[in-house]
Design an enzyme around this catalytic site. Structure first.
Site, PDB file in Angstrom:
ATOM      1  N   ASP A  45      14.464  11.811  31.810  1.00  0.00           N
ATOM      2  CA  ASP A  45      15.978  11.058  32.053  1.00  0.00           C
ATOM      3  C   ASP A  45      16.448  12.501  32.865  1.00  0.00           C
ATOM      4  O   ASP A  45      17.752  12.360  33.702  1.00  0.00           O
ATOM      5  CB  ASP A  45      16.701  10.784  30.637  1.00  0.00           C
ATOM      6  CG  ASP A  45      16.692   9.025  30.668  1.00  0.00           C
ATOM      7  OD1 ASP A  45      15.842   8.706  31.341  1.00  0.00           O
ATOM      8  OD2 ASP A  45      16.956   8.761  29.357  1.00  0.00           O
ATOM      9  N   GLU A 125      27.872  12.084  31.942  1.00  0.00           N
ATOM     10  CA  GLU A 125      28.910  11.337  31.442  1.00  0.00           C
ATOM     11  C   GLU A 125      29.817  12.789  31.620  1.00  0.00           C
ATOM     12  O   GLU A 125      28.835  13.860  32.189  1.00  0.00           O
ATOM     13  CB  GLU A 125      28.978  11.859  29.553  1.00  0.00           C
ATOM     14  CG  GLU A 125      27.905  12.848  29.081  1.00  0.00           C
ATOM     15  CD  GLU A 125      26.355  12.496  28.753  1.00  0.00           C
ATOM     16  OE1 GLU A 125      26.277  11.688  28.611  1.00  0.00           O
ATOM     17  OE2 GLU A 125      25.496  13.747  30.161  1.00  0.00           O
ATOM     18  N   ALA A 164      23.460   8.063  25.679  1.00  0.00           N
ATOM     19  CA  ALA A 164      23.134   8.964  24.979  1.00  0.00           C
ATOM     20  C   ALA A 164      24.012  10.325  24.584  1.00  0.00           C
ATOM     21  O   ALA A 164      23.974   9.661  23.637  1.00  0.00           O
ATOM     22  CB  ALA A 164      23.393   9.996  27.275  1.00  0.00           C
ATOM     23  N   TYR A 165      25.041  10.983  24.764  1.00  0.00           N
ATOM     24  CA  TYR A 165      25.512  12.266  24.021  1.00  0.00           C
ATOM     25  C   TYR A 165      26.723  10.703  23.425  1.00  0.00           C
ATOM     26  O   TYR A 165      26.782  11.564  22.323  1.00  0.00           O
ATOM     27  CB  TYR A 165      26.158  13.516  25.137  1.00  0.00           C
ATOM     28  CG  TYR A 165      26.519  14.254  24.200  1.00  0.00           C
ATOM     29  CD1 TYR A 165      26.740  14.272  22.537  1.00  0.00           C
ATOM     30  CD2 TYR A 165      27.216  14.563  24.844  1.00  0.00           C
ATOM     31  CE1 TYR A 165      27.064  15.386  21.801  1.00  0.00           C
ATOM     32  CE2 TYR A 165      28.597  16.029  23.997  1.00  0.00           C
ATOM     33  CZ  TYR A 165      28.183  15.889  22.795  1.00  0.00           C
ATOM     34  OH  TYR A 165      29.199  16.990  22.162  1.00  0.00           O
ATOM     35  N   ASN A 166      26.909  10.276  24.244  1.00  0.00           N
ATOM     36  CA  ASN A 166      28.042   9.270  23.575  1.00  0.00           C
ATOM     37  C   ASN A 166      27.711   8.093  22.418  1.00  0.00           C
ATOM     38  O   ASN A 166      28.425   8.383  21.144  1.00  0.00           O
ATOM     39  CB  ASN A 166      28.256   8.025  24.411  1.00  0.00           C
ATOM     40  CG  ASN A 166      29.652   7.170  24.083  1.00  0.00           C
ATOM     41  OD1 ASN A 166      30.780   6.821  23.992  1.00  0.00           O
ATOM     42  ND2 ASN A 166      28.216   5.583  23.536  1.00  0.00           N
ATOM     43  N   LYS A 167      26.100   8.168  21.936  1.00  0.00           N
ATOM     44  CA  LYS A 167      25.811   7.306  21.276  1.00  0.00           C
ATOM     45  C   LYS A 167      25.742   8.841  20.112  1.00  0.00           C
ATOM     46  O   LYS A 167      26.367   7.558  18.736  1.00  0.00           O
ATOM     47  CB  LYS A 167      24.070   6.784  21.363  1.00  0.00           C
ATOM     48  CG  LYS A 167      23.958   6.479  20.613  1.00  0.00           C
ATOM     49  CD  LYS A 167      22.419   5.575  20.997  1.00  0.00           C
ATOM     50  CE  LYS A 167      21.659   4.813  19.587  1.00  0.00           C
ATOM     51  NZ  LYS A 167      21.569   5.637  18.771  1.00  0.00           N
ATOM     52  N   SER A 168      25.738   9.460  19.907  1.00  0.00           N
ATOM     53  CA  SER A 168      24.996  10.471  19.077  1.00  0.00           C
ATOM     54  C   SER A 168      26.846  10.992  18.213  1.00  0.00           C
ATOM     55  O   SER A 168      26.997  11.314  17.389  1.00  0.00           O
ATOM     56  CB  SER A 168      24.742  11.726  19.378  1.00  0.00           C
ATOM     57  OG  SER A 168      25.218  12.682  20.111  1.00  0.00           O
TER      58      SER A 168
END
Length: 268
Positions: A45, A125, A164-168
């Site tokens: 990615d 993001e 991505a980062y948002n999910k974590s």
């Protein structure tokens, strides 16, 4: 049809790149790094993010397609052992005016600094974090104060970046056909002075959020995979880009929720 390849640089990706060039010889596909119609990303990615930012000035005419050679390729439709099939499907599109594509929204970031204004686009993001101390910033939504934030930082993501980062950070996964952005807190501090919502906020197209960091605050800003430290930011406006979208070539169906399942749930 003109194409180019952006590859990760590892041995597997290099070999696949050479193999692809060999396969499309005689197919009517022209290698053109300057103004391609199709950008093939071979890697992970991160490679797709590099490809996106390399050609961000030509989004209105370029489509992207990915082959993932790592463990997780959320942007990629194709596996290394399918490269012959991809080359054949591209051959069938030679001469067609329109490549089959899907278009997804992007995040627009307008950063006002002490020296002027800068506008950028993010595929995944945009984040801002405090350096050496916690981030302190006022957040406005549609020109009205929403909250006073103090914590590690703030992440604003696109629907594509919601995985991505948002999910974590505990944010929601948003289907990329929905024109929206999502704002998620990174380790917020709540007390008598600083109060935050404590959950992510999804803003539709035509809405915007403004971030006013404390004056002269030293921050680490990230735009997808690109990082910079700054201490001259006055304000940052985030919204769904009104003009630009990213286009992915879809030579076969690959539904978003199937992609999510393959990335995060499937074990085989």
């Amino acid at each position: 049809m003109k194409y180019t390849v952006v590859q990760r640089g590892d041995e597997v990706s290099k070999q696949l790149t050479e193999r692809f060039h060999q396969l499309v010889q005689g197919y009517g596909l022209i290698l053109d790094e300057q103004s391609p119609d199709l950008v093939l990303s071979i890697g992970g990615d991160g490679t797709m993010l590099q490809a996106f930012h390399k050609y961000v000035g030509q989004l209105n005419r370029i489509a992207f397609v990915g082959i993932h050679t790592g463990h997780l390729g959320f942007f990629a439709d194709w596996k290394p052992d399918e490269i012959e099939k991809l080359a054949e499907m591209m051959r069938l599109q030679v001469g067609n005016a329109d490549i089959p594509v899907v278009s997804y929204p992007l995040l627009e970031i307008q950063t006002i600094t002490e020296s002027g204004m800068e506008t950028s686009l993010a595929l995944n993001e945009f984040t801002l974090k405090g350096v050496e101390e916690t981030l302190v910033a006022q957040l406005n939504i549609n020109d009205e104060m929403f909250e006073m934030f103090r914590g590690d930082g703030i992440c604003i993501s696109t629907p594509m970046g919601s995985t991505a980062y948002n999910k974590s950070l505990g944010g929601a996964m948003v289907h990329p056909s929905i024109e929206a952005i999502q704002m998620a807190e990174i380790a917020s501090i709540n007390n008598r002075v600083y109060r935050t919502l404590g959950s992510s906020v999804i803003l539709p197209k035509h809405h915007h959020c403004d971030i006013y960091p404390r004056t002269k605050q030293h921050m680490l800003l990230s735009l997808d995979h690109l990082y910079v430290q700054r201490g001259d930011v006055v304000s940052i406006r985030c919204r769904v880009s009104p003009d630009a979208k990213v286009r992915f070539a879809r030579f076969r169906p690959f539904p978003f929720w199937s992609r999510v399942r393959e990335a995060f749930i499937a074990t085989n």
